[in-house]
Design a protein around this motif. Structure first.
Motif, mmCIF file in Angstrom:
data_model
loop_
_atom_site.group_PDB
_atom_site.id
_atom_site.type_symbol
_atom_site.label_atom_id
_atom_site.label_comp_id
_atom_site.label_asym_id
_atom_site.label_seq_id
_atom_site.Cartn_x
_atom_site.Cartn_y
_atom_site.Cartn_z
ATOM 1 N N LEU A 31 0.683 -1.295 0.093
ATOM 2 C CA LEU A 31 0.056 0.024 -0.170
ATOM 3 C C LEU A 31 0.811 1.268 -0.141
ATOM 4 C CD1 LEU A 31 -2.699 -1.036 2.789
ATOM 5 C CD2 LEU A 31 -2.598 -0.927 0.352
ATOM 6 N N LYS A 32 0.198 2.331 -0.414
ATOM 7 C CA LYS A 32 1.093 3.368 -0.563
ATOM 8 C C LYS A 32 1.369 4.168 0.981
ATOM 9 C CE LYS A 32 0.389 4.977 -5.163
ATOM 10 N NZ LYS A 32 0.572 6.165 -6.144
ATOM 11 N N LEU A 33 0.357 3.825 1.889
ATOM 12 C CA LEU A 33 0.526 4.520 3.107
ATOM 13 C C LEU A 33 1.201 3.000 4.171
ATOM 14 C CD1 LEU A 33 -2.757 6.297 3.787
ATOM 15 C CD2 LEU A 33 -0.558 7.350 3.328
ATOM 16 N N GLY A 34 1.797 3.847 4.979
ATOM 17 C CA GLY A 34 2.279 2.823 6.031
ATOM 18 C C GLY A 34 1.659 3.426 7.422
ATOM 19 N N PRO A 35 2.459 2.883 8.429
ATOM 20 C CA PRO A 35 1.924 3.233 9.657
ATOM 21 C C PRO A 35 1.731 4.824 10.023
ATOM 22 C CG PRO A 35 3.617 1.522 10.149
ATOM 23 C CD PRO A 35 3.590 2.048 8.454
ATOM 24 N N LEU A 36 0.642 5.094 10.726
ATOM 25 C CA LEU A 36 0.395 6.462 10.940
ATOM 26 C C LEU A 36 1.382 7.314 11.926
ATOM 27 C CD1 LEU A 36 -3.678 6.650 11.039
ATOM 28 C CD2 LEU A 36 -2.017 6.803 9.128
ATOM 29 N N GLU A 37 1.998 8.335 11.613
ATOM 30 C CA GLU A 37 2.737 9.241 12.304
ATOM 31 C C GLU A 37 1.829 10.076 13.336
ATOM 32 O OE1 GLU A 37 5.660 11.212 10.548
ATOM 33 O OE2 GLU A 37 6.193 9.586 9.147
ATOM 34 N N SER A 38 2.226 10.328 14.440
ATOM 35 C CA SER A 38 1.610 11.424 15.443
ATOM 36 C C SER A 38 2.152 12.643 14.969
ATOM 37 C CB SER A 38 2.054 11.248 16.905
ATOM 38 O OG SER A 38 1.091 10.506 17.509
ATOM 39 N N ASP A 39 0.996 13.552 14.714
ATOM 40 C CA ASP A 39 1.358 15.067 14.434
ATOM 41 C C ASP A 39 0.311 16.071 15.039
ATOM 42 O OD1 ASP A 39 2.664 17.400 13.617
ATOM 43 O OD2 ASP A 39 2.517 16.565 11.130
ATOM 44 N N ARG A 40 0.685 17.036 15.131
ATOM 45 C CA ARG A 40 -0.426 18.221 15.673
ATOM 46 C C ARG A 40 -1.423 18.209 14.699
ATOM 47 N NH1 ARG A 40 0.318 24.564 17.203
ATOM 48 N NH2 ARG A 40 -1.739 24.829 17.678
ATOM 49 N N PRO A 41 -2.795 17.998 14.814
ATOM 50 C CA PRO A 41 -3.640 18.081 13.671
ATOM 51 C C PRO A 41 -4.256 19.476 13.353
ATOM 52 C CG PRO A 41 -4.777 17.038 15.515
ATOM 53 C CD PRO A 41 -3.216 17.150 15.971
ATOM 54 N N VAL A 42 -4.843 19.608 12.280
ATOM 55 C CA VAL A 42 -5.698 20.938 11.901
ATOM 56 C C VAL A 42 -6.853 20.320 11.590
ATOM 57 C CG1 VAL A 42 -6.144 22.824 10.355
ATOM 58 C CG2 VAL A 42 -3.628 22.239 11.239
ATOM 59 N N THR A 70 -0.564 -3.860 8.529
ATOM 60 C CA THR A 70 0.464 -3.287 9.279
ATOM 61 C C THR A 70 0.462 -3.830 10.754
ATOM 62 O OG1 THR A 70 -0.915 -1.625 10.048
ATOM 63 C CG2 THR A 70 0.475 -1.033 8.315
ATOM 64 N N GLY A 71 -0.726 -4.754 10.855
ATOM 65 C CA GLY A 71 -0.975 -5.518 12.420
ATOM 66 C C GLY A 71 -1.402 -4.385 13.125
ATOM 67 N N GLN A 72 -1.749 -3.108 12.838
ATOM 68 C CA GLN A 72 -2.376 -2.181 13.747
ATOM 69 C C GLN A 72 -3.786 -1.785 13.269
ATOM 70 O OE1 GLN A 72 0.619 0.842 13.100
ATOM 71 N NE2 GLN A 72 1.706 0.236 14.725
ATOM 72 N N PRO A 73 -4.873 -2.205 13.901
ATOM 73 C CA PRO A 73 -6.140 -1.874 13.383
ATOM 74 C C PRO A 73 -6.409 -0.427 13.444
ATOM 75 C CG PRO A 73 -6.070 -3.469 15.160
ATOM 76 C CD PRO A 73 -5.001 -2.987 15.095
ATOM 77 N N ILE A 74 -6.922 0.104 12.396
ATOM 78 C CA ILE A 74 -7.318 1.517 12.442
ATOM 79 C C ILE A 74 -8.793 1.938 12.783
ATOM 80 C CG2 ILE A 74 -7.667 3.465 10.779
ATOM 81 C CD1 ILE A 74 -4.751 2.021 10.546
ATOM 82 N N LEU A 125 -12.644 4.196 1.691
ATOM 83 C CA LEU A 125 -11.853 4.568 3.054
ATOM 84 C C LEU A 125 -11.928 3.785 3.864
ATOM 85 C CD1 LEU A 125 -9.811 6.882 4.060
ATOM 86 C CD2 LEU A 125 -12.202 7.973 4.996
ATOM 87 N N LEU A 126 -13.094 3.194 4.118
ATOM 88 C CA LEU A 126 -13.330 2.161 5.316
ATOM 89 C C LEU A 126 -12.419 0.886 4.788
ATOM 90 C CD1 LEU A 126 -17.019 2.847 5.887
ATOM 91 C CD2 LEU A 126 -14.806 3.327 7.279
ATOM 92 N N ALA A 127 -12.737 0.505 3.169
ATOM 93 C CA ALA A 127 -11.969 -0.742 3.122
ATOM 94 C C ALA A 127 -10.641 -0.516 3.148
ATOM 95 C CB ALA A 127 -12.463 -1.006 1.677
ATOM 96 N N TYR A 128 -10.072 0.706 2.708
ATOM 97 C CA TYR A 128 -8.612 0.953 2.764
ATOM 98 C C TYR A 128 -8.229 0.668 4.293
ATOM 99 C CZ TYR A 128 -4.067 2.657 1.354
ATOM 100 O OH TYR A 128 -2.781 2.792 0.989
ATOM 101 N N ALA A 129 -8.691 1.309 5.210
ATOM 102 C CA ALA A 129 -8.461 1.195 6.522
ATOM 103 C C ALA A 129 -8.314 -0.213 7.134
ATOM 104 C CB ALA A 129 -9.313 1.971 7.420
ATOM 105 N N GLU A 130 -9.414 -1.121 6.656
ATOM 106 C CA GLU A 130 -9.377 -2.598 6.887
ATOM 107 C C GLU A 130 -7.989 -3.421 6.317
ATOM 108 O OE1 GLU A 130 -11.934 -6.387 6.139
ATOM 109 O OE2 GLU A 130 -13.170 -4.449 6.542
ATOM 110 N N VAL A 131 -7.705 -2.908 5.177
ATOM 111 C CA VAL A 131 -6.713 -3.538 4.627
ATOM 112 C C VAL A 131 -5.404 -3.311 4.989
ATOM 113 C CG1 VAL A 131 -5.280 -3.834 2.384
ATOM 114 C CG2 VAL A 131 -7.966 -4.060 2.388
ATOM 115 N N LEU A 132 -5.257 -1.889 5.414
ATOM 116 C CA LEU A 132 -3.964 -1.457 6.085
ATOM 117 C C LEU A 132 -3.943 -1.879 7.482
ATOM 118 C CD1 LEU A 132 -1.659 0.654 5.907
ATOM 119 C CD2 LEU A 132 -3.102 2.486 6.700
#
Length: 85
Positions: free
Chosen positions: A4-15, A40-44, A29-36
């Motif tokens: 996938l083009k995305l890896g684990p999510l980084e922490s950052d100050r959000p806007v 990654t072994g980290q449920p979104i 988006l929901l399906a992508y989150a499930e696959v990711l």
């Protein structure tokens, strides 16, 4: 499995942004989150958190945007976003 083009999510100050998505995009988006999450072994827990990294990845790989950003200068482009918040 394809990488996938995305890896684990980084922490950052959000806007905070409010957007409306077409139903098909939301389903994807929901399906992508499930696959990711499986990859990654980290449920979104909140698929909305994928939108920022997806936009960042999209802009980072857009050659025309990269060229325009270099011509105008990153500080000029960023100043408008700071004032919008």
């Amino acid at each position: 499995m394809a990488k996938l083009k995305l890896g684990p999510l980084e922490s950052d100050r959000p806007v905070k942004l409010t957007v409306e998505l077409p139903a098909a995009v939301h389903r994807d988006l929901l399906a992508y989150a499930e696959v990711l999450g499986r990859e990654t072994g980290q449920p979104i827990a909140d698929p909305v958190k994928l939108v920022g990294p997806m936009l960042a990845r999209f802009m980072a790989t857009d050659r025309a945007f990269g060229k325009a950003r270099k011509q105008v200068g990153p500080s000029h482009l960023q100043s408008g976003s700071r004032n919008a918040g």
